[in-house]
Design an enzyme around this catalytic site. Structure first.
Site, mmCIF file in Angstrom:
data_model
loop_
_atom_site.group_PDB
_atom_site.id
_atom_site.type_symbol
_atom_site.label_atom_id
_atom_site.label_comp_id
_atom_site.label_asym_id
_atom_site.label_seq_id
_atom_site.Cartn_x
_atom_site.Cartn_y
_atom_site.Cartn_z
ATOM 1 N N GLU A 121 47.733 37.488 31.066
ATOM 2 C CA GLU A 121 47.301 38.884 31.081
ATOM 3 C C GLU A 121 48.464 39.844 30.836
ATOM 4 O OE1 GLU A 121 47.974 37.778 35.480
ATOM 5 O OE2 GLU A 121 47.393 36.798 33.614
ATOM 6 N N ASP A 168 51.025 44.423 32.552
ATOM 7 C CA ASP A 168 50.315 43.317 33.208
ATOM 8 C C ASP A 168 49.036 43.884 33.811
ATOM 9 O OD1 ASP A 168 50.764 40.371 34.426
ATOM 10 O OD2 ASP A 168 49.796 41.671 35.920
#
Length: 482
Positions: free
Chosen positions: A401, A358
């Site tokens: 993301e 992430d």
């Protein structure tokens, strides 16, 4: 001569005088021709009691018959009473009581002729049946040959389809087509000449590193090949499969640079990659080797068309399983690949792991530099994943993301090493965006699949490790341990 010797003959016997009158006939003659003995002997000629075909004249002397004397001839006869049949007739001159007579002997061959005719008829019918049977056998052989040909074609197409089914890009399909054609049809080797839309720019590759008789090329060899490639008239080669049994000087010189063995012929075909891109595939044959048959070329044309469909399908397949922005595999493909790895790990009793990455403070990039900058960051992280992960690892965009990397045949400790390498590689790099230098880091969570564990559980465990890394300050790698 004593005529009693003829009385017991089964054959018909006639004695005819020099003026053609019958002076004697036996009972065999009466039985065969069914005439009256009293009305005939001494009163009638042979011509009066029967008609012979071809004609036989017993009147007017016998000198003209000398050439037939003593020879059996076959005659058809018919009497005034309607009796008919066939006889073998032989005659001879004899002296009797100082006078010359004609001795005529006739043997009934009606039954033999009938049997012979029946035999000939049966033989013709049998011959006709044999010819029909032979024709059927020939037709059956033709049908079997055609069936074998079509079965061979179908098997080739199925086999090629199985080889290309799992391929994920057009280059792989193209190389597989070249390999298959070379091996199946005994070509010496092959070339793939890439053409642009205008056929001005060209590049060259050998089919699956087959150097067509040469083991290596030096720099001068390669430059010479590329130079001669530019003078070839590609537009003159048709799109369909085409065989040339003679080559012009340009092609001979070009192939001489590629091949140690002299080439007198070649086969070519154009393969469509997209609306604006195509390649020319060239297959070579050494001097003296027989070229492909028309049937072979039809099959190769079918393989080419199948390859074009497969190439189109790989493009569609690629679009369906990749993320448009980053070019990584999408979430749908990730689930398919993860399920496949779970099955392989279960069958082979091998471990595999996943890691979730992430991007740290991603919202800050969007808020500070705009959403285009955010897209740039995601693309940059995807490039880092591709560059730093192993060839066997499967890199996917999970959403937003977040990224997931599937690590086949990798236990937890190995996954930790891969994740740490990627984290370090990303942290050490800087990215230039519109004159600004961006520093990007990411947090990683790693989990190993356990037997009996569901896919959602594995993802949840890796996600739990990821949030532990974020809580511990970000730009870290954490593992899930039960």
């Amino acid at each position: 001569m004593n005529t009693e010797v003829f009385d017991h003959f089964l054959d018909a016997v006639f004695l005819i005088s020099s003026n053609g009158v019958i002076i004697y006939c036996n009972q065999g003659a009466v039985a065969l021709f069914q005439f009256s003995l009293k009305r005939t002997v001494g009163k009638s000629s042979l011509e009066n009691i029967m008609q012979l075909t071809p004609s036989f004249e017993s009147q007017g002397g016998m000198d003209h018959k000398a050439s037939d004397e003593g020879l059996y001839r076959e005659y058809e006869f018919k009497t005034p009473s309607g009796v008919s049949g066939a006889v073998n007739l032989v005659w001879s001159k004899i002296q009797m009581n100082g006078e010359e007579r004609m001795l005529v002997i006739m043997r009934d061959v009606s039954i033999e002729k009938l049997l012979h005719s029946k035999y000939n008829t049966e033989r013709r019918e049998k011959s006709k049946l044999l010819e029909q049977d032979l024709e059927r056998r020939v037709q059956l052989q033709i049908i079997n040959s055609e069936y074998d040909r079509k079965l061979f074609h179908m098997n080739c197409l199925v086999e090629f389809g199985q080889r290309t089914r799992s391929l994920t890009n057009g280059s792989q399909v193209l190389n597989e087509l070249g390999q298959y054609v070379v091996s199946r049809f005994q070509f010496m080797g092959g070339l793939i000449i890439h053409l642009d839309a205008s056929s001005v720019g060209m590049s060259l590759q050998f089919i699956s590193s087959i150097h067509i008789g040469r083991t290596h090329f030096n720099f001068q060899d390669w430059n010479s090949i590329l130079k001669k490639l530019t003078v070839l008239d590609m537009k003159s080669l048709p799109e369909e499969v085409h065989y040339r049994d003679t080559l012009n000087d340009d092609w001979k010189e070009f192939l001489a640079c590629c091949v140690d063995v002299p080439q007198d012929s070649m086969m070519s075909m154009r393969v469509k990659l997209s609306e604006k891109s195509q390649v020319m595939m060239v297959f070579t044959l050494p001097s003296g080797q027989k070229g492909p048959t028309a049937d072979d070329m039809n099959l190769i044309e079918a393989l080419k068309q199948q390859a074009e469909v497969a190439i189109e399908n790989t493009e569609l397949k690629y679009l369906s399983m990749t993320d448009e922005m980053t070019g990584l595999f999408n979430k749908r493909y990730m689930k398919m690949a993860m399920f496949s790895e779970m099955k392989k790990a279960l069958d082979d009793a091998k471990a595999f792991s996943i890691m979730i990455a992430d991007v740290d403070h991603f919202k800050k990039f969007n808020d500070t530099h705009g959403h285009l900058a955010g897209d740039f960051v995601l693309k940059s992280v995807a490039e880092v994943l591709r560059a730093s992960c192993r060839l066997t690892d499967i890199c996917c965009r999970y959403g937003g993301e977040e990224f997931v990397v599937i690590l086949p045949l990798t236990p937890l400790e190995g996954g930790l090493l891969v994740a740490e390498r990627v984290r370090q590689f990303l942290a050490d790099r800087t990215f230039d965006y519109e004159g600004k230098t961006l520093n990007v880091t990411a947090s990683f969570g790693v989990a190993q699949w356990s037997d009996g564990e569901e896919m959602e559980d594995l993802i949840a465990h890796a996600d739990e490790a990821l949030y532990t890394a974020k809580r511990n300050g970000r730009n870290k790698v954490e593992t899930y341990r039960k």
